[in-house]
Design a protein around this motif. Structure first.
Motif, PDB file in Angstrom:
ATOM      1  N   VAL A 184       0.794  -1.309  -0.088  1.00  0.00           N
ATOM      2  CA  VAL A 184       0.027   0.170   0.045  1.00  0.00           C
ATOM      3  C   VAL A 184       0.631   1.276  -0.194  1.00  0.00           C
ATOM      4  CG1 VAL A 184      -1.695   1.478   1.172  1.00  0.00           C
ATOM      5  CG2 VAL A 184      -1.797  -1.172   1.085  1.00  0.00           C
ATOM      6  N   HIS A 185       1.918   1.293   0.582  1.00  0.00           N
ATOM      7  CA  HIS A 185       2.848   2.437   0.830  1.00  0.00           C
ATOM      8  C   HIS A 185       3.473   2.647  -0.527  1.00  0.00           C
ATOM      9  CE1 HIS A 185       3.779   2.513   5.542  1.00  0.00           C
ATOM     10  NE2 HIS A 185       2.509   2.801   5.074  1.00  0.00           N
ATOM     11  N   ASN A 186       3.792   1.573  -1.330  1.00  0.00           N
ATOM     12  CA  ASN A 186       4.414   1.816  -2.710  1.00  0.00           C
ATOM     13  C   ASN A 186       3.106   2.290  -3.566  1.00  0.00           C
ATOM     14  OD1 ASN A 186       7.102   1.127  -3.037  1.00  0.00           O
ATOM     15  ND2 ASN A 186       6.586  -0.433  -1.548  1.00  0.00           N
ATOM     16  N   LEU A 187       2.127   1.874  -3.543  1.00  0.00           N
ATOM     17  CA  LEU A 187       0.990   2.376  -4.384  1.00  0.00           C
ATOM     18  C   LEU A 187       0.538   3.883  -4.055  1.00  0.00           C
ATOM     19  CD1 LEU A 187      -1.842  -0.532  -3.979  1.00  0.00           C
ATOM     20  CD2 LEU A 187      -0.254   0.128  -6.061  1.00  0.00           C
ATOM     21  N   ILE A 188       0.770   4.092  -2.768  1.00  0.00           N
ATOM     22  CA  ILE A 188       0.510   5.552  -2.447  1.00  0.00           C
ATOM     23  C   ILE A 188       1.532   6.443  -3.044  1.00  0.00           C
ATOM     24  CG2 ILE A 188       0.616   7.229  -0.283  1.00  0.00           C
ATOM     25  CD1 ILE A 188      -0.895   5.256   1.080  1.00  0.00           C
ATOM     26  N   ARG A 189       3.050   6.177  -2.744  1.00  0.00           N
ATOM     27  CA  ARG A 189       4.106   7.016  -3.364  1.00  0.00           C
ATOM     28  C   ARG A 189       4.014   6.934  -4.941  1.00  0.00           C
ATOM     29  NH1 ARG A 189       7.724   4.239   0.806  1.00  0.00           N
ATOM     30  NH2 ARG A 189       7.873   2.426  -0.844  1.00  0.00           N
ATOM     31  N   ASN A 190       3.450   6.073  -5.664  1.00  0.00           N
ATOM     32  CA  ASN A 190       3.433   6.065  -7.105  1.00  0.00           C
ATOM     33  C   ASN A 190       2.446   6.997  -7.266  1.00  0.00           C
ATOM     34  OD1 ASN A 190       3.656   4.538  -9.911  1.00  0.00           O
ATOM     35  ND2 ASN A 190       1.612   4.454  -9.573  1.00  0.00           N
ATOM     36  N   CYS A 191       1.165   6.925  -6.657  1.00  0.00           N
ATOM     37  CA  CYS A 191       0.123   7.968  -6.855  1.00  0.00           C
ATOM     38  C   CYS A 191       0.549   9.365  -6.647  1.00  0.00           C
ATOM     39  CB  CYS A 191      -0.914   7.728  -5.911  1.00  0.00           C
ATOM     40  SG  CYS A 191      -2.372   8.776  -6.331  1.00  0.00           S
TER      41      CYS A 191
END
Length: 297
Positions: free
Chosen positions: A203-210
């Motif tokens: 989830v943290h990597n999805l957030i950073r990507n967003c």
């Protein structure tokens, strides 16, 4: 009459002999297919063997064995190259961490000195770039750790809905800095059978990507199909330049000239999801990127 009878007998004998030879050839071809299927199903490296004496079949089998040997050598070379690459990533991330720590230390010392307002502004800018560099190095370090470590997930039933909501709340300040709003679709709690720490990383990597690539508000859904599904959907910059089929490749960035990311974030997402027996996918429609992560329930 006797000569005709003899000719007929010889002809019948030859036909029978050819029929037997034809049957033996078919059996040998079937045997070759069986050996190839065994190599594929059991992942053996046994070369093909031939029992029937036939020059063309012998040549065919020999050439097949040469191709199989060449393919095996390429596979081993690829494994060795992948291992060297992983070691290189690990070494680079470690080597970059040390001087960056020193840079941040000297910046903190300078902040304590008598600086003008202009000098402090420049120091803040330098600190911002150092923080961005630190974030990139952390992605290198995380990726190198994940690809070299043997996965040993602690699987248990987790409330995926609450976990994603908590991660989004922790990133509220970063979303505000980018003037992004987050919309979470309301639904019944969704549970997944997974490792909590690994899902948090996903989830943290999805957030950073967003945050890095979004050109509009973020829509988040957590729902259940056959699996537990996390969906991140947002409008993206440079959508026309983006190849959704390559988003999860390591180091892929849609616009290399303008990108300030390693391109590892979504690669980490896929790697973690697969270690949890899950999957990832991406789709683009009308400039909106949708990333899905599916986890077992």
């Amino acid at each position: 009459m006797k000569a005709l009878t003899t000719a007929v007998v010889i002809l019948v004998f030859l036909v029978i002999l050819l029929a037997v030879y034809h049957i033996l050839l078919r059996l040998q071809l079937r045997n070759i297919n069986r050996q190839l299927e065994k190599r594929l199903s059991e992942r053996t490296r046994q070369p093909l063997s031939l029992e029937l004496i036939n020059r063309e079949l012998n040549r065919l089998t020999a050439n097949i064995n040469k191709c199989l040997k060449a393919e095996e050598n390429l596979r081993l070379d690829s494994i060795r190259e992948e291992k060297r690459f992983k070691e290189m990533i690990a070494n680079i991330s470690h080597d970059l961490r040390t001087p960056l720590t020193a840079i941040k230390g000297y910046q903190q010392l300078l902040e304590r000195g008598n600086l003008s307002e202009g000098e402090r502004d420049k120091l803040r800018i330098a600190g911002k770039h150092a923080d961005e560099l630190g974030s990139l190095i952390e992605q290198f370090f995380e990726y190198s750790y994940l690809v070299n470590a043997e996965p040993d997930p602690e699987l248990r039933r987790i409330n995926l809905t609450n976990l994603v909501a908590d991660c989004l709340a922790e990133a509220a300040e970063a979303f505000e800095d980018k003037h992004l709003a987050v919309h979470i679709a309301e639904a019944a709690p969704v549970y997944a059978f997974a490792d909590k720490e690994m899902v948090v990383r996903i989830v943290h990597n999805l957030i950073r990507n967003c945050i890095a690539h979004s050109d509009g508000d973020l829509e988040v859904q957590i729902r259940t199909t056959q699996n537990a599904v996390i969906v991140f959907r947002n409008h993206v910059k440079h959508a026309a330049e983006m190849d959704v089929n390559r988003l999860f490749e390591r180091f892929y960035t849609a616009n290399k000239a303008k990108s300030r990311t390693t391109g590892l974030g979504l690669s980490i997402v896929r790697l973690l999801a697969e270690q949890l027996d899950g999957s990832t996918s991406a789709a683009m429609q009308d400039g909106f990127l949708e990333i899905r992560v599916e986890l077992p329930v």
